[in-house]
Design a protein around this motif. Structure first.
Motif, PDB file in Angstrom:
ATOM      1  N   TYR A  94       0.973  -1.015  -0.081  1.00  0.00           N
ATOM      2  CA  TYR A  94       0.051  -0.021  -0.081  1.00  0.00           C
ATOM      3  C   TYR A  94       0.765   1.356  -0.152  1.00  0.00           C
ATOM      4  O   TYR A  94       0.809   2.072  -0.707  1.00  0.00           O
TER       5      TYR A  94
ATOM      6  N   GLN B   7       2.988   1.952  -3.167  1.00  0.00           N
ATOM      7  CA  GLN B   7       1.951   2.077  -4.214  1.00  0.00           C
ATOM      8  C   GLN B   7       1.606   3.737  -4.211  1.00  0.00           C
ATOM      9  O   GLN B   7       1.268   4.403  -5.385  1.00  0.00           O
ATOM     10  N   HIS B   8       1.314   4.129  -3.097  1.00  0.00           N
ATOM     11  CA  HIS B   8       0.831   5.578  -2.806  1.00  0.00           C
ATOM     12  C   HIS B   8       1.845   6.383  -2.522  1.00  0.00           C
ATOM     13  O   HIS B   8       1.659   7.736  -2.813  1.00  0.00           O
ATOM     14  N   TYR B   9       3.268   6.193  -2.341  1.00  0.00           N
ATOM     15  CA  TYR B   9       4.127   7.293  -1.989  1.00  0.00           C
ATOM     16  C   TYR B   9       5.490   6.514  -2.811  1.00  0.00           C
ATOM     17  O   TYR B   9       6.501   6.124  -2.286  1.00  0.00           O
TER      18      TYR B   9
END
Length: 226
Positions: free
Chosen positions: A173, A176-178
């Motif tokens: 997670y 993917q997001h940072y």
């Protein structure tokens, strides 16, 4: 993959961490090293593999029950060519009260922070600390990545020493997001297979302990990952 051994200090001994239940941690005695003396532990690690970085958690300082400041200073002096990443419960507001040698990197654990209002120093490391899925520390730190340094540890304390594998879901997670951050896996890594999966997720650095102490990760396997 960059492998960094973990050393947990409590009551002037290296202790074997398990599930983040720090009151139950006992002095180290493992197949790799039968001694809980930090200098002997480091020498056994270096006999296994020529590590260039170590992560140190000063649990007494984190828990406000004393500190291992003098011991860590001695390590810094004795091993000037090794970089020590140190989490000693230092808060952001305290960081300018000290000067640090070149082989010392500050780790700011969220469990010790009440807030962060400005970007952390570029050479520092932020540890996003979790117990199960619960963030430890101010939620605002987890929500606002503007103040994060480039290197961020994802520390899942309940996974530590449990031989249950890292929190792949959480690591995926955050990766993917940072995508601009260098995420460092910590907690539950069992050996080569886990590390290969972390590489697949784009994780390039891992903090490990139990798998080294109990022979689940060998020097040849570490070399194969480099």
């Amino acid at each position: 993959m960059h492998i960094i051994p973990v050393i947990d200090l409590k009551n002037q001994h290296v202790v074997l961490a398990k599930a983040g239940e720090r009151s139950n941690y006992q002095p180290l005695c493992t197949p790799l090293c039968p001694s809980a003396d930090v200098f002997e532990v480091i020498q056994h690690f270096l006999t296994l593999y020529p590590f260039k970085q170590f992560y140190i958690a000063d649990l007494d300082a984190i828990l406000n029950q004393g500190s291992h400041t003098e011991l860590i200073q001695n390590l810094l002096q004795q091993y000037p060519d090794i970089s020590f990443w140190v989490d000693n419960g230092l808060s952001v507001v305290e960081m300018n009260q000290y000067s640090y040698p070149s082989n010392y990197r500050i780790v700011f654990g969220t469990e010790s922070q009440t807030q962060i209002k400005a970007p952390l120093p570029a050479n520092s490391i932020l540890s996003l600390d979790f117990q199960n899925d619960t963030p430890l520390g101010a939620q605002s730190i987890f929500d606002d990545s503007r103040f994060w340094p480039d290197s961020v540890i994802l520390m899942t304390l309940n996974k530590v020493g449990m031989n249950s594998g890292p929190d792949f879901k959480k690591l995926a997670y955050y990766r993917q997001h940072y995508p601009d951050k260098n995420f460092i896996a910590a907690g539950g890594i069992r050996g080569l297979t886990d590390l290969q999966e972390l590489i697949r997720l784009g994780i390039k650095t891992a903090l490990v302990s139990s798998c080294l102490h109990f022979g689940k990760l060998t020097a040849s396997e570490i070399q194969s990952l480099s």
